[in-house]
Scaffold this motif. Structure first.
Motif, PDB file in Angstrom:
ATOM      1  N   ALA A  14       0.790   5.794   5.444  1.00  0.00           N
ATOM      2  CA  ALA A  14       0.180   6.264   4.350  1.00  0.00           C
ATOM      3  C   ALA A  14      -1.286   7.002   4.776  1.00  0.00           C
ATOM      4  CB  ALA A  14      -0.089   5.822   2.996  1.00  0.00           C
ATOM      5  N   VAL A  15      -2.210   6.263   5.194  1.00  0.00           N
ATOM      6  CA  VAL A  15      -3.434   6.585   5.735  1.00  0.00           C
ATOM      7  C   VAL A  15      -3.469   7.767   6.764  1.00  0.00           C
ATOM      8  CG1 VAL A  15      -5.688   5.803   6.899  1.00  0.00           C
ATOM      9  CG2 VAL A  15      -4.502   4.360   5.136  1.00  0.00           C
ATOM     10  N   ASP A  38      -1.403   8.236  -2.590  1.00  0.00           N
ATOM     11  CA  ASP A  38      -0.875   9.453  -1.795  1.00  0.00           C
ATOM     12  C   ASP A  38      -1.861  10.397  -1.828  1.00  0.00           C
ATOM     13  OD1 ASP A  38      -0.769  10.989  -4.271  1.00  0.00           O
ATOM     14  OD2 ASP A  38       1.505  10.568  -4.467  1.00  0.00           O
ATOM     15  N   CYS A  91       4.652  -3.958   4.462  1.00  0.00           N
ATOM     16  CA  CYS A  91       3.556  -3.356   3.668  1.00  0.00           C
ATOM     17  C   CYS A  91       2.410  -2.937   4.515  1.00  0.00           C
ATOM     18  CB  CYS A  91       2.880  -4.206   2.406  1.00  0.00           C
ATOM     19  SG  CYS A  91       4.158  -4.663   1.108  1.00  0.00           S
ATOM     20  N   GLY A 145      -3.473   9.857   3.051  1.00  0.00           N
ATOM     21  CA  GLY A 145      -3.535   8.859   1.727  1.00  0.00           C
ATOM     22  C   GLY A 145      -4.604   7.930   1.883  1.00  0.00           C
ATOM     23  N   LYS A 146      -4.823   6.803   1.032  1.00  0.00           N
ATOM     24  CA  LYS A 146      -5.812   5.988   1.145  1.00  0.00           C
ATOM     25  C   LYS A 146      -5.144   4.609   0.476  1.00  0.00           C
ATOM     26  CE  LYS A 146      -9.111   6.885  -1.782  1.00  0.00           C
ATOM     27  NZ  LYS A 146     -10.369   7.255  -2.632  1.00  0.00           N
ATOM     28  N   VAL A 147      -5.844   3.576   1.222  1.00  0.00           N
ATOM     29  CA  VAL A 147      -5.335   2.103   0.547  1.00  0.00           C
ATOM     30  C   VAL A 147      -6.007   1.617  -0.634  1.00  0.00           C
ATOM     31  CG1 VAL A 147      -5.173  -0.249   1.406  1.00  0.00           C
ATOM     32  CG2 VAL A 147      -4.622   1.542   2.893  1.00  0.00           C
ATOM     33  N   GLU A 148      -5.576   1.484  -1.694  1.00  0.00           N
ATOM     34  CA  GLU A 148      -6.232   0.989  -2.762  1.00  0.00           C
ATOM     35  C   GLU A 148      -6.357  -0.535  -2.383  1.00  0.00           C
ATOM     36  OE1 GLU A 148      -7.545  -0.327  -6.628  1.00  0.00           O
ATOM     37  OE2 GLU A 148      -7.919   1.457  -5.344  1.00  0.00           O
ATOM     38  N   ILE A 157      -1.274   1.900  -2.435  1.00  0.00           N
ATOM     39  CA  ILE A 157      -1.944   3.310  -1.788  1.00  0.00           C
ATOM     40  C   ILE A 157      -1.919   4.060  -2.808  1.00  0.00           C
ATOM     41  CG2 ILE A 157      -0.915   2.474   0.462  1.00  0.00           C
ATOM     42  CD1 ILE A 157       1.166   4.756   0.069  1.00  0.00           C
ATOM     43  N   SER A 214       1.420   1.362   4.465  1.00  0.00           N
ATOM     44  CA  SER A 214      -0.031   1.548   4.280  1.00  0.00           C
ATOM     45  C   SER A 214      -0.608   2.490   5.423  1.00  0.00           C
ATOM     46  CB  SER A 214      -0.701   0.195   4.009  1.00  0.00           C
ATOM     47  OG  SER A 214      -0.104  -0.481   2.841  1.00  0.00           O
TER      48      SER A 214
END
Length: 74
Positions: free
Chosen positions: A37-38, A62, A30, A42-45, A60, A34
Motif C-alpha cells: 500500500a505504501v 488508500d 498484514c 498509501g499510508k500506514v495508520e 492503512i 501494508s
C-alpha cells in the motif's frame, strides 16, 4: 462456505456513526500488504499488531484517504 464474517469493535479515537465502518480484507501477511500500500502511495495508520488468538491486523489509508483493514493469521 459462502458468506462474510463480521464483528463490531470499539476503537478508542474513532467515533461511531457517520463513515466509521472499516472493511477488512484477509491476506497472508498484514505487513507485506501494508508495504504494498505504501509503495502505491498509501499510508500506514496502524502497523501490524496482534489481536491474540484472532491473528493480526493492520490499518492503512488508500490513496484517496479511505481507511482499510487488513487481517492475517500469520
Amino acid at each position: 462456505a459462502g458468506g462474510a464474517a463480521g464483528a463490531l469493535v470499539r476503537i478508542p479515537g474513532y467515533p461511531s456513526g457517520g463513515n466509521s465502518v472499516i472493511v477488512y480484507f484477509t491476506c497472508a501477511d498484514c505487513a507485506v500488504e501494508s508495504a504494498r500500500a505504501v509503495e502505491s502511495g498509501g499510508k500506514v495508520e496502524t502497523a501490524k499488531k496482534s489481536v491474540g488468538q484472532y491473528g493480526h491486523i493492520a490499518l492503512i489509508f488508500d490513496t484517496e484517504g479511505n481507511v482499510i483493514g487488513l487481517h492475517s493469521m500469520e
